[in-house]
Design a protein around this motif. Structure first.
Motif, PDB file in Angstrom:
ATOM      1  N   GLU A 195       0.830  -1.210   0.000  1.00 50.09           N
ATOM      2  CA  GLU A 195       0.000   0.000   0.000  1.00 50.09           C
ATOM      3  C   GLU A 195       0.866   1.263   0.000  1.00 50.09           C
ATOM      4  OE1 GLU A 195      -3.166   0.463  -0.367  1.00 50.09           O
ATOM      5  OE2 GLU A 195      -3.597  -1.674  -0.577  1.00 50.09           O
ATOM      6  N   GLN A 196       1.965   1.220   0.766  1.00 46.58           N
ATOM      7  CA  GLN A 196       2.855   2.375   0.777  1.00 46.58           C
ATOM      8  C   GLN A 196       3.463   2.610  -0.604  1.00 46.58           C
ATOM      9  OE1 GLN A 196       5.677   1.518   3.868  1.00 46.58           O
ATOM     10  NE2 GLN A 196       4.256   2.020   5.541  1.00 46.58           N
ATOM     11  N   ARG A 197       3.861   1.533  -1.244  1.00 46.12           N
ATOM     12  CA  ARG A 197       4.436   1.684  -2.581  1.00 46.12           C
ATOM     13  C   ARG A 197       3.405   2.186  -3.581  1.00 46.12           C
ATOM     14  NH1 ARG A 197       8.024  -3.920  -3.047  1.00 46.12           N
ATOM     15  NH2 ARG A 197       9.676  -3.293  -1.576  1.00 46.12           N
ATOM     16  N   ARG A 198       2.169   1.646  -3.480  1.00 50.77           N
ATOM     17  CA  ARG A 198       1.130   2.119  -4.382  1.00 50.77           C
ATOM     18  C   ARG A 198       0.826   3.596  -4.137  1.00 50.77           C
ATOM     19  NH1 ARG A 198      -3.924  -1.845  -4.313  1.00 50.77           N
ATOM     20  NH2 ARG A 198      -4.597  -0.222  -5.802  1.00 50.77           N
ATOM     21  N   LEU A 199       0.778   4.002  -2.844  1.00 47.39           N
ATOM     22  CA  LEU A 199       0.529   5.402  -2.537  1.00 47.39           C
ATOM     23  C   LEU A 199       1.658   6.284  -3.064  1.00 47.39           C
ATOM     24  CD1 LEU A 199      -1.208   7.531  -1.128  1.00 47.39           C
ATOM     25  CD2 LEU A 199       0.031   7.033   1.003  1.00 47.39           C
ATOM     26  N   GLN A 200       2.894   5.825  -2.900  1.00 49.18           N
ATOM     27  CA  GLN A 200       4.030   6.602  -3.397  1.00 49.18           C
ATOM     28  C   GLN A 200       3.991   6.703  -4.915  1.00 49.18           C
ATOM     29  OE1 GLN A 200       7.775   5.022  -2.140  1.00 49.18           O
ATOM     30  NE2 GLN A 200       8.964   6.753  -2.928  1.00 49.18           N
ATOM     31  N   ALA A 201       3.610   5.597  -5.571  1.00 49.73           N
ATOM     32  CA  ALA A 201       3.509   5.619  -7.034  1.00 49.73           C
ATOM     33  C   ALA A 201       2.437   6.606  -7.478  1.00 49.73           C
ATOM     34  CB  ALA A 201       3.215   4.223  -7.559  1.00 49.73           C
ATOM     35  N   ARG A 202       1.311   6.634  -6.759  1.00 49.28           N
ATOM     36  CA  ARG A 202       0.244   7.579  -7.124  1.00 49.28           C
ATOM     37  C   ARG A 202       0.695   9.019  -6.914  1.00 49.28           C
ATOM     38  NH1 ARG A 202      -5.220   4.575  -4.741  1.00 49.28           N
ATOM     39  NH2 ARG A 202      -5.157   2.799  -6.213  1.00 49.28           N
ATOM     40  N   ILE A 203       1.408   9.276  -5.804  1.00 52.33           N
ATOM     41  CA  ILE A 203       1.910  10.632  -5.555  1.00 52.33           C
ATOM     42  C   ILE A 203       2.866  11.045  -6.679  1.00 52.33           C
ATOM     43  CG2 ILE A 203       3.359  12.005  -4.010  1.00 52.33           C
ATOM     44  CD1 ILE A 203       2.187  10.415  -1.681  1.00 52.33           C
ATOM     45  N   GLN A 204       3.737  10.116  -7.080  1.00 54.86           N
ATOM     46  CA  GLN A 204       4.655  10.436  -8.180  1.00 54.86           C
ATOM     47  C   GLN A 204       3.897  10.695  -9.473  1.00 54.86           C
ATOM     48  OE1 GLN A 204       7.390   7.151  -8.340  1.00 54.86           O
ATOM     49  NE2 GLN A 204       8.535   7.816  -6.525  1.00 54.86           N
ATOM     50  N   ARG A 205       2.832   9.937  -9.705  1.00 56.78           N
ATOM     51  CA  ARG A 205       2.047  10.155 -10.914  1.00 56.78           C
ATOM     52  C   ARG A 205       1.364  11.523 -10.885  1.00 56.78           C
ATOM     53  NH1 ARG A 205      -0.076   7.843 -15.248  1.00 56.78           N
ATOM     54  NH2 ARG A 205      -2.237   8.287 -15.865  1.00 56.78           N
ATOM     55  N   VAL A 206       0.826  11.893  -9.707  1.00 58.07           N
ATOM     56  CA  VAL A 206       0.194  13.214  -9.586  1.00 58.07           C
ATOM     57  C   VAL A 206       1.225  14.310  -9.845  1.00 58.07           C
ATOM     58  CG1 VAL A 206      -0.896  14.815  -7.968  1.00 58.07           C
ATOM     59  CG2 VAL A 206      -1.676  12.433  -8.095  1.00 58.07           C
ATOM     60  N   ASP A 207       2.440  14.146  -9.269  1.00 55.82           N
ATOM     61  CA  ASP A 207       3.494  15.151  -9.506  1.00 55.82           C
ATOM     62  C   ASP A 207       3.838  15.215 -10.993  1.00 55.82           C
ATOM     63  OD1 ASP A 207       3.540  15.643  -6.821  1.00 55.82           O
ATOM     64  OD2 ASP A 207       5.272  14.347  -6.412  1.00 55.82           O
ATOM     65  N   HIS A 208       3.888  14.070 -11.637  1.00 53.15           N
ATOM     66  CA  HIS A 208       4.201  14.052 -13.064  1.00 53.15           C
ATOM     67  C   HIS A 208       3.104  14.744 -13.884  1.00 53.15           C
ATOM     68  CE1 HIS A 208       5.745  12.653 -16.873  1.00 53.15           C
ATOM     69  NE2 HIS A 208       4.590  12.064 -17.155  1.00 53.15           N
ATOM     70  N   ALA A 236       3.373  18.423 -13.386  1.00 56.65           N
ATOM     71  CA  ALA A 236       4.472  18.980 -14.174  1.00 56.65           C
ATOM     72  C   ALA A 236       4.073  19.086 -15.643  1.00 56.65           C
ATOM     73  CB  ALA A 236       5.722  18.106 -14.013  1.00 56.65           C
ATOM     74  N   ARG A 237       3.370  18.070 -16.148  1.00 61.74           N
ATOM     75  CA  ARG A 237       2.901  18.138 -17.528  1.00 61.74           C
ATOM     76  C   ARG A 237       1.910  19.285 -17.723  1.00 61.74           C
ATOM     77  NH1 ARG A 237       0.722  12.620 -19.768  1.00 61.74           N
ATOM     78  NH2 ARG A 237       0.363  14.071 -21.528  1.00 61.74           N
ATOM     79  N   LEU A 238       0.991  19.466 -16.719  1.00 63.88           N
ATOM     80  CA  LEU A 238       0.018  20.551 -16.811  1.00 63.88           C
ATOM     81  C   LEU A 238       0.706  21.912 -16.828  1.00 63.88           C
ATOM     82  CD1 LEU A 238      -2.955  21.378 -16.863  1.00 63.88           C
ATOM     83  CD2 LEU A 238      -2.952  21.331 -14.362  1.00 63.88           C
ATOM     84  N   GLN A 239       1.700  22.084 -15.957  1.00 63.99           N
ATOM     85  CA  GLN A 239       2.428  23.350 -15.945  1.00 63.99           C
ATOM     86  C   GLN A 239       3.194  23.551 -17.250  1.00 63.99           C
ATOM     87  OE1 GLN A 239       4.841  23.180 -12.438  1.00 63.99           O
ATOM     88  NE2 GLN A 239       3.136  23.655 -11.032  1.00 63.99           N
ATOM     89  N   ALA A 240       3.668  22.435 -17.821  1.00 66.48           N
ATOM     90  CA  ALA A 240       4.409  22.546 -19.082  1.00 66.48           C
ATOM     91  C   ALA A 240       3.510  22.957 -20.232  1.00 66.48           C
ATOM     92  CB  ALA A 240       5.092  21.215 -19.403  1.00 66.48           C
ATOM     93  N   GLN A 241       2.188  22.755 -20.116  1.00 67.29           N
ATOM     94  CA  GLN A 241       1.267  23.115 -21.184  1.00 67.29           C
ATOM     95  C   GLN A 241       0.761  24.561 -21.086  1.00 67.29           C
ATOM     96  OE1 GLN A 241       0.644  21.188 -23.759  1.00 67.29           O
ATOM     97  NE2 GLN A 241       2.013  19.604 -22.873  1.00 67.29           N
ATOM     98  N   ARG A 242       1.214  25.382 -20.135  1.00 71.12           N
ATOM     99  CA  ARG A 242       0.787  26.774 -20.021  1.00 71.12           C
ATOM    100  C   ARG A 242       1.331  27.582 -21.209  1.00 71.12           C
ATOM    101  NH1 ARG A 242       2.552  29.304 -14.587  1.00 71.12           N
ATOM    102  NH2 ARG A 242       4.548  28.434 -15.349  1.00 71.12           N
ATOM    103  N   PRO A 243       0.599  28.652 -21.662  1.00 68.72           N
ATOM    104  CA  PRO A 243       1.094  29.454 -22.808  1.00 68.72           C
ATOM    105  C   PRO A 243       2.464  30.053 -22.552  1.00 68.72           C
ATOM    106  CG  PRO A 243      -1.222  29.913 -22.366  1.00 68.72           C
ATOM    107  CD  PRO A 243      -0.755  29.070 -21.236  1.00 68.72           C
ATOM    108  N   GLN A 244       2.701  30.576 -21.327  1.00 65.23           N
ATOM    109  CA  GLN A 244       3.996  31.168 -21.046  1.00 65.23           C
ATOM    110  C   GLN A 244       5.108  30.140 -21.220  1.00 65.23           C
ATOM    111  OE1 GLN A 244       1.370  31.248 -19.180  1.00 65.23           O
ATOM    112  NE2 GLN A 244       0.816  33.364 -18.605  1.00 65.23           N
TER     113      GLN A 244
END
Length: 452
Positions: free
Chosen positions: A292-305, A308-316
């Motif tokens: 469960e800890q590994r799955r939670l950590q994997a989900r947190i990493q996915r959210v961070d990813h 980061a992708r969402l911020q990379a898609q900003r017009p600026q």
């Protein structure tokens, strides 16, 4: 046989035997008359000295006979003979000459009754095996967690206490019911058959344990009964057999779904170890927590990813990336232009060098150098040729001079010619008063032939 005739007046016999001779005669008669016998009786005076031989007396209510069993046969016995034991002996009859007593020399010994029982055991085993009752393919697996277990055994024996103790220690959750039956004697087989059938038909039990403690072959014979074997085979629930000790085997062991070496071992096979299962559950809990800890950590990493992708898609961010890309392309364009300019300049330099190499003035200079080189080579070739010709001429002159008549004339000879200029080769060819001319090395002489 020798005779013992005495004279009428009691004179000494004519033929006298010694005890040794008599014993040999008697031993021969006994061995010829009784070469090998089977005898059953009770053991007494059993002795095994340091030599390893076995000495004993075999008796019944009316007689006894001394016996001996020598090595290595005495070491092959599968039981330990003791006083009072009823045995069956195969032996030959002989005479122990030092005491003048006949005795049995045993070749084989077994407990009385066990031999017949063993043969009946092997016969029944072979027949049931041929029918397929022992086929491993028909044996069923035991339930992993048996909720209710029926123990078919004596209610007062030590085996049931051992079994209940193991069940209580290893798996208290299981309901264990003792199904009492006699486990020895004539009434045991039908009671065991009846109990197995009832336990199978009621559908109450997840597994059945058929067990009893150790004993002799006669004591365990109830579990070698054919009807007991067929009842085990017909049982609707798995049957575990644990009859006697580890070295004991019964027909029930072969027919049962699982054979255990002892009653305690059978109980251990029927139920899991609660402590081991608790440790296993604890390990599983730890593994689940870690998972469960590994799955939670994997989900947190996915959210961070994703963030980061969402911020990379900003017009600026896109404008900044395009600006960086434009600068990079401009640098590449300038680099390509510089590189192409350098390549073109290098090509022009090569073409200019080739044009200079093809200029008429350069060509004429090259031809002059070639002409001078060829003229030099021609002169050298002519000089070498003249030198070779000069040497050849000199050699030819020397060879010609060596064969020339002039060389002969220089040595004091002369050539005589007639008026016609022919060479005079013989004195017979000229007459007296003939005018001749003699050629010498340094000139000619006029000659006239005078008569003799």
């Amino acid at each position: 046989m020798q005779t013992f005739d005495r004279s009428p007046d009691d004179a000494p016999p004519r033929h006298v035997l010694t005890p040794s001779t008599l014993n040999r005669l008697v031993r021969g008669l006994l061995e010829d008359a009784l070469p090998m016998v089977w005898i059953e009786g009770e053991l007494s005076n059993v002795a095994r000295p340091a030599s390893g031989h076995l000495y004993f007396t075999l008796k019944d209510s009316g007689a006894q006979v001394r016996c001996a069993m020598f090595k290595p046969k005495s070491g092959w016995l599968k039981f330990r003979p003791a006083d009072g034991m009823q045995v069956l002996v195969r032996a030959r009859v002989g005479l122990y000459e030092p005491r003048g007593e006949y005795q049995l020399v045993a070749e084989h010994m077994e407990p009385a009754g066990e031999g017949a029982l063993q043969r009946e055991f092997e016969r029944l085993k072979a027949r049931l095996d041929a029918e397929g009752l022992f086929d491993p393919a028909r044996k069923r697996p035991l339930p992993r967690f048996a909720r209710r277990i029926g123990v078919v055994t004596s209610a007062t024996g030590a085996a049931v206490r051992d079994v209940l103790s193991v069940f209580a220690r290893r798996w208290p959750l299981a309901e264990v019911e003792v199904l009492p039956v006699p486990v020895q004697g004539r009434e045991a087989p039908p009671a065991i058959v009846s109990m197995l059938r009832r336990a199978s038909a009621c559908g109450r039990y997840d597994a059945l344990l058929l067990t009893r403690g150790g004993g002799s072959l006669e004591d365990l014979w109830a579990f070698n009964d054919e009807q007991v074997a067929r009842a085990i085979h017909a049982s609707a629930v798995p049957v575990v057999s644990a009859v006697g000790h580890e070295v004991d085997f019964s027909i029930a062991d072969f027919v049962a779904d699982l054979r255990a070496p002892t009653p305690s071992a059978a109980a251990e096979l029927l139920v899991p170890d609660a402590d081991a299962l608790g440790r296993h559950l604890s390990q599983l809990r730890q593994r689940l927590t870690l998972l469960e800890q590994r799955r939670l950590q994997a989900r947190i990493q996915r959210v961070d990813h994703l963030l980061a992708r969402l911020q990379a898609q900003r017009p600026q961010a896109r404008l900044a990336r395009d600006r960086e890309r434009l600068v990079h392309l401009q640098r590449r364009l300038l680099g390509v232009q510089r590189e192409q300019g350098q390549q073109r300049r290098a090509r022009l330099d090569r073409i200019h060098a080739r044009l200079l190499a093809q200029h008429p003035r350069q060509r004429l200079q090259l031809l002059r150098r070639l002409l001078a080189e060829h003229a030099q080579r021609l002169r050298q070739s002519i000089e070498r040729r003249l030198e070779r010709e000069r040497l050849t001429l000199q050699q030819s002159a020397r060879a010609l001079h060596a064969v020339s008549p002039l060389a002969t004339l220089e040595r004091g000879y002369a050539i005589v010619f007639d008026a016609d200029g022919k060479v005079v080769r013989s004195a017979k060819d000229v007459a007296a008063d003939t005018r001749l001319r003699a050629r010498l090395a340094d000139g000619e002489l006029a000659l006239r032939v005078e008569p003799d």
